[in-house]
Design a protein around this motif. Structure first.
Motif, PDB file in Angstrom:
ATOM      1  N   LYS A   1       1.110  -1.159  -0.119  1.00 26.96           N
ATOM      2  CA  LYS A   1      -0.051  -0.153   0.049  1.00 26.96           C
ATOM      3  C   LYS A   1       0.687   1.322  -0.190  1.00 26.96           C
ATOM      4  O   LYS A   1       2.032   1.336   0.555  1.00 26.96           O
ATOM      5  CB  LYS A   1      -0.926   0.204   1.192  1.00 26.96           C
ATOM      6  CG  LYS A   1      -1.998  -1.001   1.140  1.00 26.96           C
ATOM      7  CD  LYS A   1      -3.006  -0.542   0.264  1.00 26.96           C
ATOM      8  CE  LYS A   1      -4.151  -1.721   0.074  1.00 26.96           C
ATOM      9  NZ  LYS A   1      -4.432  -1.440  -1.523  1.00 26.96           N
ATOM     10  N   ALA A   2       0.327   2.202  -0.403  1.00 30.17           N
ATOM     11  CA  ALA A   2       1.016   3.628  -0.399  1.00 30.17           C
ATOM     12  C   ALA A   2       1.314   4.115   0.863  1.00 30.17           C
ATOM     13  O   ALA A   2       0.680   3.898   1.782  1.00 30.17           O
ATOM     14  CB  ALA A   2       0.009   4.773  -1.259  1.00 30.17           C
TER      15      ALA A   2
ATOM     16  N   ASN B   1       1.515   3.016  -4.888  1.00 26.99           N
ATOM     17  CA  ASN B   1       1.396   1.465  -4.308  1.00 26.99           C
ATOM     18  C   ASN B   1       2.694   0.739  -4.037  1.00 26.99           C
ATOM     19  O   ASN B   1       2.754   0.149  -3.198  1.00 26.99           O
ATOM     20  CB  ASN B   1       0.199   0.851  -4.810  1.00 26.99           C
ATOM     21  CG  ASN B   1      -1.210   1.557  -4.507  1.00 26.99           C
ATOM     22  OD1 ASN B   1      -1.139   2.161  -3.457  1.00 26.99           O
ATOM     23  ND2 ASN B   1      -2.216   0.974  -5.397  1.00 26.99           N
TER      24      ASN B   1
END
Ligand SMILES: Cc1cc2nc3c(=O)[nH]c(=O)nc-3n(C[C@H](O)[C@H](O)[C@H](O)COP(=O)(O)OP(=O)(O)OC[C@H]3O[C@@H](n4cnc5c(N)ncnc54)[C@H](O)[C@@H]3O)c2cc1C
Length: 293
Positions: A2-3, A42
């Motif tokens: 995930k970012a 991401n």
């Protein structure tokens, strides 16, 4: 994956977006369709502190013809280009090229401005901008700048835009009635990024090119407007003239190595495309005879 955590702002106007970019500079990133930005975030290839979403700015969307200029708003989606009667009539090369950008789901969100600002050297639209002689319009804290497409692309994912500027539109000369075009890319599957591609716009009179603009992509760190095209203009085309131009083209290229192809393979494919383009535009199958991938 995930970012990284980031702040998010939905711009309410172009001025509002520019204010945010002026304050946050290179810590901020513009979000248009998100089809390149979000995967990169991401994968944590980039980690902006602020994402400035310009997706609601309707004034940046749409295609209009103003006299002999076709203006395309930065937020115009790939799918909108494919449906546009103005693009079909006045920039058929662009219409043909957009059909090769990714897949329908990505074309429904990805935008013209995002594609150009992303400046992927294997992207179709930047090479079209070179072939079509486009002007890129940027707006920043000091007002508007007009940048010739040939000066806009500065390297892999690099452009002439500063971190405080927005790409707001693109202008293309309306295609002359007598002009013709060629587009082809070698890709493993339709919708993949090209291994090598060519977007070309030309004028032909009495079996000779009076103008020929060759925009190659995936042949170096940025799209290339081939100077070797000049060897094919205002001359009677023979296999030896074409071979001379192909050799000059090879000298202009600086292809990269990646998992898709070696530099030697890319040079070969570029020369194959040149030959196919010339033979197709002049309706001279004899010039393409014997050329294979
Ligand atoms: C699986 C997959 C396959 C793909 N295949 C292809 C392909 O074959 N060919 C191809 O060309 N592309 C391909 N793409 C990319 C796709 O076309 C994107 O839509 C395009 O590259 C970026 O447009 P966007 O609007 O989504 O931009 P975003 O992802 O929102 O932004 C891309 C970059 O441009 C900046 N930016 C966006 N808009 C502006 C603006 N107006 N002013 C200043 N900076 C701006 C952003 O900050 C970011 O750095 C693919 C993407 C995926 C996920």
């Amino acid at each position: 994956m995930k970012a990284s955590a980031f702040a998010y702002a939905r711009a309410t106007s172009v001025e509002n977006a520019l204010e945010l970019l002026t304050v946050h500079g290179d810590k901020a990133k513009v979000l248009s369709g998100g089809q390149s930005l979000l995967p990169a975030m991401n994968l944590r290839l980039i980690a902006p502190e602020l994402v400035v979403d310009i997706g609601d700015l309707a004034e940046l969307r749409g295609v209009v013809v103003k006299g002999d200029v076709l203006a395309i708003g930065a937020l115009t989606r790939h799918a909108d280009l494919l449906k546009s009667a103005e693009i079909a009539a006045h920039a058929p090369l662009l219409m043909e090229a957009v059909a090769h950008v990714a897949h329908p789901a990505i074309r429904n969100r990805g935008t013209m401005g995002g594609s150009l600002a992303q400046a992927d050297p294997a992207s179709e639209l930047p090479a079209c901008m070179l072939a079509l002689g486009a002007t890129i319009i940027a707006r920043g804290p000091d007002g508007e700048r007009r940048i010739a497409a040939n000066e806009f692309f500065a390297g892999i994912y690099e452009t002439a835009l500063t971190s405080q500027e927005l790409l707001v539109a693109v202008e293309l000369p309306v295609a002359a009635k007598s002009s013709t075009h060629f587009f082809h890319e070698f890709a493993r599957r339709h919708g993949d990024y090209a291994i090598v591609g060519l977007a070309a716009q030309a004028s032909v009179r009495d079996g000779r090119f009076t103008d020929l603009r060759l925009g190659f992509f995936a042949v170096g760190d940025r799209p290339l407007l081939a100077k070797s095209a000049a060897k094919l203009v205002d001359v009677a085309l023979t296999p030896s003239v074409l071979a001379d131009a192909a050799s000059a083209l090879s000298d202009e290229l600086d292809p990269l190595e990646d998992q898709q192809a070696t530099p030697a393979m890319r040079r070969h494919l570029a020369k194959v495309l040149l030959t196919r383009c010339v033979s197709s535009l002049l309706a001279r199958p004899d010039l393409g005879a014997g050329v294979s991938v």
